[in-house]
Design an enzyme around this catalytic site. Structure first.
Site, mmCIF file in Angstrom:
data_model
loop_
_atom_site.group_PDB
_atom_site.id
_atom_site.type_symbol
_atom_site.label_atom_id
_atom_site.label_comp_id
_atom_site.label_asym_id
_atom_site.label_seq_id
_atom_site.Cartn_x
_atom_site.Cartn_y
_atom_site.Cartn_z
ATOM 1 N N CYS A 69 0.833 -1.201 0.000
ATOM 2 C CA CYS A 69 0.000 0.000 0.000
ATOM 3 C C CYS A 69 0.869 1.253 0.000
ATOM 4 O O CYS A 69 1.724 1.416 0.865
ATOM 5 C CB CYS A 69 -0.890 -0.002 1.237
ATOM 6 S SG CYS A 69 -1.865 1.500 1.366
ATOM 7 N N CYS A 75 -1.590 5.887 6.801
ATOM 8 C CA CYS A 75 -2.909 5.427 7.207
ATOM 9 C C CYS A 75 -2.927 4.856 8.620
ATOM 10 O O CYS A 75 -3.765 5.226 9.425
ATOM 11 C CB CYS A 75 -3.418 4.392 6.202
ATOM 12 S SG CYS A 75 -4.888 3.505 6.719
ATOM 13 N N CYS A 78 -3.244 -0.852 8.499
ATOM 14 C CA CYS A 78 -2.590 -2.171 8.392
ATOM 15 C C CYS A 78 -1.177 -2.079 8.940
ATOM 16 O O CYS A 78 -0.213 -1.943 8.186
ATOM 17 C CB CYS A 78 -2.538 -2.602 6.931
ATOM 18 S SG CYS A 78 -4.144 -2.784 6.177
ATOM 19 N N ASP A 377 -19.369 -13.434 23.465
ATOM 20 C CA ASP A 377 -18.600 -12.820 22.367
ATOM 21 C C ASP A 377 -18.671 -11.309 22.541
ATOM 22 O O ASP A 377 -19.297 -10.599 21.757
ATOM 23 C CB ASP A 377 -19.221 -13.260 21.017
ATOM 24 C CG ASP A 377 -18.433 -12.747 19.820
ATOM 25 O OD1 ASP A 377 -17.392 -12.106 20.015
ATOM 26 O OD2 ASP A 377 -18.880 -12.992 18.688
ATOM 27 N N CYS A 404 -12.290 -10.595 20.802
ATOM 28 C CA CYS A 404 -11.549 -9.794 19.816
ATOM 29 C C CYS A 404 -10.489 -8.952 20.518
ATOM 30 O O CYS A 404 -9.878 -8.091 19.912
ATOM 31 C CB CYS A 404 -12.516 -8.915 19.026
ATOM 32 S SG CYS A 404 -13.493 -7.808 20.048
HETATM 33 N N1 SAH Z 1 -21.692 -12.823 18.337
HETATM 34 C C1 SAH Z 1 -22.008 -11.809 17.376
HETATM 35 C C2 SAH Z 1 -21.706 -10.372 17.818
HETATM 36 C C3 SAH Z 1 -20.383 -10.130 18.468
HETATM 37 S S1 SAH Z 1 -19.888 -8.444 18.576
HETATM 38 C C4 SAH Z 1 -21.327 -12.095 16.048
HETATM 39 O O1 SAH Z 1 -20.343 -12.816 15.987
HETATM 40 O O2 SAH Z 1 -21.821 -11.603 15.026
HETATM 41 C C5 SAH Z 1 -20.379 -7.968 20.152
HETATM 42 C C6 SAH Z 1 -21.847 -7.635 20.254
HETATM 43 O O3 SAH Z 1 -22.113 -7.266 21.611
HETATM 44 C C7 SAH Z 1 -22.329 -6.469 19.404
HETATM 45 O O4 SAH Z 1 -23.449 -6.883 18.649
HETATM 46 C C8 SAH Z 1 -22.720 -5.390 20.433
HETATM 47 O O5 SAH Z 1 -23.833 -4.623 20.010
HETATM 48 C C9 SAH Z 1 -23.077 -6.224 21.629
HETATM 49 N N2 SAH Z 1 -22.977 -5.611 22.968
HETATM 50 C C10 SAH Z 1 -22.142 -4.651 23.379
HETATM 51 N N3 SAH Z 1 -22.270 -4.451 24.697
HETATM 52 C C11 SAH Z 1 -23.232 -5.311 25.147
HETATM 53 C C12 SAH Z 1 -23.797 -5.605 26.422
HETATM 54 N N4 SAH Z 1 -23.407 -4.954 27.507
HETATM 55 N N5 SAH Z 1 -24.724 -6.571 26.486
HETATM 56 C C13 SAH Z 1 -25.126 -7.245 25.389
HETATM 57 N N6 SAH Z 1 -24.620 -7.003 24.152
HETATM 58 C C14 SAH Z 1 -23.681 -6.055 24.027
#
Ligand code: SAH
Length: 448
Positions: A69, A75, A78, A377, A404
């Site tokens: 890039c 930027c 990356c 998640d 993440c």
């Molecule tokens: N498992 C899903 C989303 C993961 S991202 C997938 O893989 O597509 C994390 C998610 O948590 C997002 O959708 C966000 O809106 C939500 N989120 C953030 N804080 C939260 C909370 N306190 N309670 C419930 N959901 C929440």
């Protein structure tokens, strides 16, 4: 200590900088690759660490590659584009290992090899470009690091090629009709961001300070005549009239088609509203979800909680092998999508609740629900301790943690281990975000 020294680059920091040492003092060096030997000038000193710049790469690392890039340095997106892909995967595996051992205190953990993204270029299904400059000199691209000055993007190694076609159309439209870009400082002008998301079709969102936008019909014509690889399924104007860093505003209206796309992961079709979270890398997402499903080890008799469920992505994967799945998510549009997605895929054993996981999960437990398995998640900040406490007391056999941000994973796993007796034996990194330092990891915690 001299300000100029030569050192090998031992490792990589969270922001992709190389880590050098000068008489035991740690120096972070932008643009240095692990395995390089560099002549470095210290530019800033703090008590225990400093920052430096490369004066000369004395001996380049075998992992060093020419970044593809031209805006790599400008930027800041990356940060690993100058490091070969194999090494990036190793760095990410080590990042997970280091967090789980150093922050989490897990000594005997096995961190598996990072699952690569194939391909690792042009992988993103979502692009968001800030708009700035002036009506005479419109800039659409990215913010210069640590600033809100918009730099024109000339190229992007990870965007979807359709996103570039759309970006160019906006440039043409704005230049032709002298459409005013948003000026953050003065809070004037119109177009703030251009956002597109691709699944089976593409949806385009124009984020505007004002409700009215001139020459919208011409824009619509232009966008609908583009030669994108997938059809345009919707064009939405999202109004964000606030002085804020948040990209999207509350209100919107559609000028063409729908506010959502359909996207398929494995055998499940998902409806995704533009406001809902959806994984950005379609090449690794199904592998990530399959790993989460595999670690749940379902027999068909379990009740599973899927917390932070978004549009029900993982929930619907799990529902196919569980007795019942309960999904919890804070964004109302996402929960609406989740409910519809269950119907769309004829899945009748998944229920969804809107609210914060730390509020809804304890409330569900109070009403007598009990999960055999919990999947979490969370966003980068990790789980709220109130939630960990509710889960710990419920004593599910297993907690599958999709993360993440390994620092908060390690912090939360440590709490689950020390307070509630969960063991974490292995973790599986996935390269959801090639060429950045971000890493996704799936780990299972079990009661020993
Ligand atoms: N498992 C899903 C989303 C993961 S991202 C997938 O893989 O597509 C994390 C998610 O948590 C997002 O959708 C966000 O809106 C939500 N989120 C953030 N804080 C939260 C909370 N306190 N309670 C419930 N959901 C929440």
């Amino acid at each position: 200590m001299s300000d100029i020294f030569t050192s090998p680059i031992y490792s990589v920091s969270d922001d992709g900088s190389g880590i050098a040492r000068c008489d035991g003092y740690t120096v972070f060096v932008k643009g240095a690759v692990i395995g390089d030997e560099c002549k470095i000038e210290i530019t800033k000193r703090n008590k225990t660490y400093g920052f430096g710049r490369i004066l000369e790469v004395v001996k380049p690392s075998p992992s060093r590659v020419e970044p593809i890039c031209p805006q790599f340095k400008e930027c800041g997106g990356c940060t690993l584009l100058h490091t070969d892909y194999e090494t990036q995967l190793k760095i990410k595996r080590e990042t997970v290992y280091n967090a789980l051992t150093r922050i989490g205190g897990f000594e005997n953990i096995v961190v598996h090899e990072t699952t690569p993204s194939v391909p690792n270029l042009n992988y993103r299904n979502k692009s968001q470009y800030p708009v700035g400059g002036t009506a005479r000199d419109i800039k659409i691209g990215f913010y210069a690091p640590r600033s809100h000055n918009v730099v024109n993007s000339e190229f992007c190694a990870i965007e979807n090629p359709d996103a570039r076609i759309i970006l160019n159309a906006f440039r043409e439209w704005m230049a032709k009709y002298k459409i005013a870009p948003y000026n953050e400082e003065k809070h004037i002008g119109t177009i703030r961001h251009i956002y597109s998301r691709a699944g089976e079709s593409i949806m385009i969102v124009i984020v505007s300070r004002t409700r009215e936008i001139e020459h919208l019909d011409e824009l619509k014509e232009m966008l609908l005549s583009l030669n994108t690889s997938k059809p345009i399924g919707g064009i939405v104007v999202n109004i964000n009239s606030q002085k804020t860093n948040t990209i999207l505003g509350k209100y919107d209206y559609t000028i063409y088609g729908e506010k959502f796309i359909y996207a398929k992961i494995d055998n499940i079709t998902y409806k995704v509203n533009y406001k809902s979270f959806f994984q950005v890398n379609p090449y690794t997402t199904n592998l990530l979800y399959k790993k989460a499903l595999e670690l749940c080890n379902l027999t068909g008799s379990e009740t599973v909680f899927d917390l932070y469920c978004g549009i029900g992505t993982i929930s619907l994967f799990l529902a196919q092998n569980a007795k019942k799945v309960i999904g919890v998510e804070i964004v109302p549009e996402a929960i609406e999508d989740a409910k519809e997605n269950a119907k769309l895929n004829s899945i009748s054993n998944a229920e969804f609740y809107c609210g914060a996981a730390e509020t809804v999960c304890p409330a569900l437990i109070k009403t007598g629900e009990k999960a055999d398995i919990v999947v979490v998640d969370p966003p980068r900040k990790g789980c709220d301790e109130v939630l960990l406490q509710a889960i710990g007391k419920m004593k599910p056999e297993k907690i599958v943690y999709v993360s993440c941000n390994v620092a908060t994973l390690a912090r939360d796993a440590k709490i689950l281990h020390e307070k509630y007796g969960y063991e974490l034996n292995e973790s599986f990194p996935f390269d959801q975000f090639p060429h950045s330092m971000h890493v996704e990891a799936v780990s299972a915690l079990s009661l020993s």
